[in-house]
Design a protein around this motif. Sequence first.
Motif, PDB file in Angstrom:
ATOM      1  N   TYR A 125       0.859  -1.189   0.000  1.00  0.00           N
ATOM      2  CA  TYR A 125       0.000   0.000   0.000  1.00  0.00           C
ATOM      3  C   TYR A 125       0.894   1.237   0.000  1.00  0.00           C
ATOM      4  O   TYR A 125       1.500   1.579   1.009  1.00  0.00           O
ATOM      5  CB  TYR A 125      -0.922   0.008   1.223  1.00  0.00           C
ATOM      6  N   VAL A 126       1.007   1.895  -1.149  1.00  0.00           N
ATOM      7  CA  VAL A 126       1.850   3.088  -1.280  1.00  0.00           C
ATOM      8  C   VAL A 126       1.065   4.182  -2.002  1.00  0.00           C
ATOM      9  O   VAL A 126       1.190   4.360  -3.217  1.00  0.00           O
ATOM     10  CB  VAL A 126       3.158   2.785  -2.048  1.00  0.00           C
ATOM     11  N   PRO A 127       0.216   4.917  -1.293  1.00  0.00           N
ATOM     12  CA  PRO A 127      -0.477   6.045  -1.931  1.00  0.00           C
ATOM     13  C   PRO A 127       0.514   7.165  -2.231  1.00  0.00           C
ATOM     14  O   PRO A 127       1.392   7.459  -1.424  1.00  0.00           O
ATOM     15  CB  PRO A 127      -1.499   6.480  -0.869  1.00  0.00           C
ATOM     16  N   MET A 128       0.405   7.757  -3.408  1.00  0.00           N
ATOM     17  CA  MET A 128       1.288   8.850  -3.806  1.00  0.00           C
ATOM     18  C   MET A 128       0.456  10.102  -4.019  1.00  0.00           C
ATOM     19  O   MET A 128      -0.597  10.055  -4.660  1.00  0.00           O
ATOM     20  CB  MET A 128       2.046   8.485  -5.080  1.00  0.00           C
ATOM     21  N   SER A 129       0.930  11.206  -3.492  1.00  0.00           N
ATOM     22  CA  SER A 129       0.141  12.431  -3.505  1.00  0.00           C
ATOM     23  C   SER A 129       1.007  13.623  -3.867  1.00  0.00           C
ATOM     24  O   SER A 129       2.160  13.722  -3.454  1.00  0.00           O
ATOM     25  CB  SER A 129      -0.487  12.649  -2.117  1.00  0.00           C
ATOM     26  N   GLY A 130       0.434  14.541  -4.646  1.00  0.00           N
ATOM     27  CA  GLY A 130       1.157  15.753  -5.001  1.00  0.00           C
ATOM     28  C   GLY A 130       0.293  16.662  -5.847  1.00  0.00           C
ATOM     29  O   GLY A 130      -0.773  16.261  -6.320  1.00  0.00           O
ATOM     30  N   GLY A 131       0.728  17.873  -6.034  1.00  0.00           N
ATOM     31  CA  GLY A 131      -0.018  18.844  -6.823  1.00  0.00           C
ATOM     32  C   GLY A 131       0.540  18.977  -8.229  1.00  0.00           C
ATOM     33  O   GLY A 131       1.652  18.541  -8.523  1.00  0.00           O
ATOM     34  N   ILE A 132      -0.258  19.576  -9.100  1.00  0.00           N
ATOM     35  CA  ILE A 132       0.180  19.820 -10.470  1.00  0.00           C
ATOM     36  C   ILE A 132      -0.662  20.952 -11.047  1.00  0.00           C
ATOM     37  O   ILE A 132      -1.852  21.084 -10.731  1.00  0.00           O
ATOM     38  CB  ILE A 132       0.038  18.549 -11.344  1.00  0.00           C
ATOM     39  N   GLN A 133      -0.040  21.783 -11.862  1.00  0.00           N
ATOM     40  CA  GLN A 133      -0.787  22.832 -12.540  1.00  0.00           C
ATOM     41  C   GLN A 133      -1.625  22.204 -13.649  1.00  0.00           C
ATOM     42  O   GLN A 133      -1.204  21.257 -14.305  1.00  0.00           O
ATOM     43  CB  GLN A 133       0.175  23.858 -13.138  1.00  0.00           C
ATOM     44  N   GLU A 134      -2.796  22.769 -13.857  1.00  0.00           N
ATOM     45  CA  GLU A 134      -3.711  22.168 -14.829  1.00  0.00           C
ATOM     46  C   GLU A 134      -3.102  22.100 -16.228  1.00  0.00           C
ATOM     47  O   GLU A 134      -3.338  21.145 -16.969  1.00  0.00           O
ATOM     48  CB  GLU A 134      -5.024  22.951 -14.864  1.00  0.00           C
ATOM     49  N   VAL A 135      -2.292  23.091 -16.583  1.00  0.00           N
ATOM     50  CA  VAL A 135      -1.710  23.096 -17.932  1.00  0.00           C
ATOM     51  C   VAL A 135      -0.701  21.969 -18.123  1.00  0.00           C
ATOM     52  O   VAL A 135      -0.317  21.658 -19.253  1.00  0.00           O
ATOM     53  CB  VAL A 135      -1.026  24.455 -18.230  1.00  0.00           C
ATOM     54  N   LEU A 136      -0.266  21.349 -17.020  1.00  0.00           N
ATOM     55  CA  LEU A 136       0.723  20.274 -17.111  1.00  0.00           C
ATOM     56  C   LEU A 136       0.103  18.885 -16.997  1.00  0.00           C
ATOM     57  O   LEU A 136       0.817  17.883 -17.023  1.00  0.00           O
ATOM     58  CB  LEU A 136       1.780  20.446 -16.008  1.00  0.00           C
ATOM     59  N   VAL A 137      -1.228  18.827 -16.873  1.00  0.00           N
ATOM     60  CA  VAL A 137      -1.891  17.533 -16.692  1.00  0.00           C
ATOM     61  C   VAL A 137      -1.592  16.586 -17.850  1.00  0.00           C
ATOM     62  O   VAL A 137      -1.508  15.369 -17.672  1.00  0.00           O
ATOM     63  CB  VAL A 137      -3.419  17.728 -16.534  1.00  0.00           C
ATOM     64  N   ARG A 138      -1.370  17.136 -19.048  1.00  0.00           N
ATOM     65  CA  ARG A 138      -1.091  16.285 -20.208  1.00  0.00           C
ATOM     66  C   ARG A 138       0.230  15.529 -20.050  1.00  0.00           C
ATOM     67  O   ARG A 138       0.489  14.577 -20.789  1.00  0.00           O
ATOM     68  CB  ARG A 138      -1.094  17.093 -21.496  1.00  0.00           C
ATOM     69  N   LYS A 139       1.078  15.937 -19.112  1.00  0.00           N
ATOM     70  CA  LYS A 139       2.302  15.177 -18.853  1.00  0.00           C
ATOM     71  C   LYS A 139       1.994  13.874 -18.114  1.00  0.00           C
ATOM     72  O   LYS A 139       2.813  12.961 -18.065  1.00  0.00           O
ATOM     73  CB  LYS A 139       3.294  16.020 -18.040  1.00  0.00           C
ATOM     74  N   ILE A 140       0.809  13.818 -17.498  1.00  0.00           N
ATOM     75  CA  ILE A 140       0.353  12.580 -16.860  1.00  0.00           C
ATOM     76  C   ILE A 140      -0.560  11.808 -17.801  1.00  0.00           C
ATOM     77  O   ILE A 140      -0.392  10.612 -18.015  1.00  0.00           O
ATOM     78  CB  ILE A 140      -0.382  12.893 -15.536  1.00  0.00           C
ATOM     79  N   ILE A 141      -1.551  12.516 -18.356  1.00  0.00           N
ATOM     80  CA  ILE A 141      -2.491  11.865 -19.270  1.00  0.00           C
ATOM     81  C   ILE A 141      -1.955  12.023 -20.690  1.00  0.00           C
ATOM     82  O   ILE A 141      -2.242  12.999 -21.383  1.00  0.00           O
ATOM     83  CB  ILE A 141      -3.899  12.480 -19.152  1.00  0.00           C
ATOM     84  N   ASN A 142      -1.137  11.095 -21.094  1.00  0.00           N
ATOM     85  CA  ASN A 142      -0.616  11.095 -22.461  1.00  0.00           C
ATOM     86  C   ASN A 142      -0.664   9.671 -23.000  1.00  0.00           C
ATOM     87  O   ASN A 142      -1.072   8.735 -22.303  1.00  0.00           O
ATOM     88  CB  ASN A 142       0.813  11.667 -22.514  1.00  0.00           C
ATOM     89  N   GLU A 143      -0.263   9.506 -24.239  1.00  0.00           N
ATOM     90  CA  GLU A 143      -0.404   8.197 -24.890  1.00  0.00           C
ATOM     91  C   GLU A 143       0.367   7.103 -24.154  1.00  0.00           C
ATOM     92  O   GLU A 143      -0.142   5.998 -23.941  1.00  0.00           O
ATOM     93  CB  GLU A 143       0.082   8.289 -26.340  1.00  0.00           C
ATOM     94  N   GLU A 144       1.594   7.416 -23.736  1.00  0.00           N
ATOM     95  CA  GLU A 144       2.414   6.403 -23.057  1.00  0.00           C
ATOM     96  C   GLU A 144       1.796   5.987 -21.728  1.00  0.00           C
ATOM     97  O   GLU A 144       1.656   4.791 -21.434  1.00  0.00           O
ATOM     98  CB  GLU A 144       3.822   6.951 -22.815  1.00  0.00           C
ATOM     99  N   ASN A 145       1.415   6.985 -20.902  1.00  0.00           N
ATOM    100  CA  ASN A 145       0.871   6.675 -19.581  1.00  0.00           C
ATOM    101  C   ASN A 145      -0.535   6.092 -19.650  1.00  0.00           C
ATOM    102  O   ASN A 145      -0.979   5.427 -18.714  1.00  0.00           O
ATOM    103  CB  ASN A 145       0.863   7.926 -18.708  1.00  0.00           C
ATOM    104  N   THR A 146      -1.243   6.355 -20.746  1.00  0.00           N
ATOM    105  CA  THR A 146      -2.568   5.767 -20.915  1.00  0.00           C
ATOM    106  C   THR A 146      -2.457   4.311 -21.330  1.00  0.00           C
ATOM    107  O   THR A 146      -3.182   3.446 -20.836  1.00  0.00           O
ATOM    108  CB  THR A 146      -3.374   6.548 -21.969  1.00  0.00           C
ATOM    109  N   SER A 147      -1.512   4.029 -22.222  1.00  0.00           N
ATOM    110  CA  SER A 147      -1.378   2.666 -22.739  1.00  0.00           C
ATOM    111  C   SER A 147      -0.912   1.686 -21.669  1.00  0.00           C
ATOM    112  O   SER A 147      -1.316   0.519 -21.673  1.00  0.00           O
ATOM    113  CB  SER A 147      -0.409   2.644 -23.926  1.00  0.00           C
ATOM    114  N   ASP A 148      -0.069   2.134 -20.736  1.00  0.00           N
ATOM    115  CA  ASP A 148       0.406   1.203 -19.704  1.00  0.00           C
ATOM    116  C   ASP A 148      -0.419   1.273 -18.417  1.00  0.00           C
ATOM    117  O   ASP A 148      -0.162   0.541 -17.462  1.00  0.00           O
ATOM    118  CB  ASP A 148       1.890   1.415 -19.398  1.00  0.00           C
TER     119      ASP A 148
END
Length: 360
Positions: A125-148
């Motif tokens: 059990y390792v919950p990870m938490s942090g903030g991000i600016q909305e304009v940078l959300v695409r660095k998380i939701i992108n093709e690579e991170n969606t596919s895996d």
Amino acid sequence: MLYYTPHLICQGWGALLAQQQRSWQALWQQEVDDWEHTDDASKPAKPSRKLWIANNLTLETLIALHAENPAGLGFVSDEILGILNGLGQFKGGRGNDKQTILSLWNGYDFENPTADSDRYVRDVYVPMSGGIQEVLVRKIINEENTSDGLAARFLFNHLVIAKIPASIERQQEIDQILFEDHREYDTMKGIFDRLVAIRDVEQQVLMDMHARNHLALFAQYLKTQARKGSEQGFAAYMKLQTYLYRLTLLVHYMTRRNADDAKVSEETAQHAISIMRFFIASMQRAYGTVEMTDRERKARAILDKLHQLGGRAKLKDIKQPIKKTVSSKEASALIKELVELGVLKEVRDGKEKFVELVNR
């Protein structure tokens, strides 16, 4: 992933977390001192330090600490991208840290043997938490991170800025509720202390029939919504089913004094579902942001800024703060278009001209 309000994190539950960690640190230091002065012939294993949260760690260190804290260990960073950008840092970028994070989310057994230790963690059990600016959300939701599947594992929490900042009187009222009104503080601390007490205790919790039915119906709703959305959003909806039951368990322990012996109630299930609706809306906004065109993102920036200004403002007061992302010419054209669409309206107050949200 969480966007969070620093004031409440630092002064509310965050303060209790920090106090508990300091208490565990002092206890551990005393145990280590005693251990170091123990005769070698009868020396036990070196004491392990209890932790609830950690930061600025390599994944290797995180796993090692989790092995000493089998109930779980939170990984907290001011910027969630700091965690993602650091993947593989322990092995110079050649490691499989990302695959490890994907495995950690599932909560299964995890083995991470090294030359010096045969590390094994049951029920990770390792919950990870942090903030991000909305304009940078695409660095998380992108093709690579969606596919895996990495993107779908984030639980988004969009922080909506109030139209009007809390007054000094309201802020004082909040502080009084949290810290000066002992009944409220004692209630919060009582909940926290109960969570601390059961942290290392395995417990099976049952649900009553009504709670089970409510959660099953909502899980079915999530499956249905998943099929209506985009390919990227499909996986996110499916992961929300897991969060639904995790959140229900948390609400159960936060609201029931005899949580170990009581079944999850219908009321608890309904509370959890209400909270999940907030997270669904945040997820939809996050994925919607990524799927927007550049022009749509700029229009949203205008609407968000107008909302922050109280729903009514002069053109220059809207355009000036966002000029780095939306030029003055673009802003004027978009505002005109939003007025034509009926989203905004122009109003006059004497000689002054304002733009106003239609649905304030």
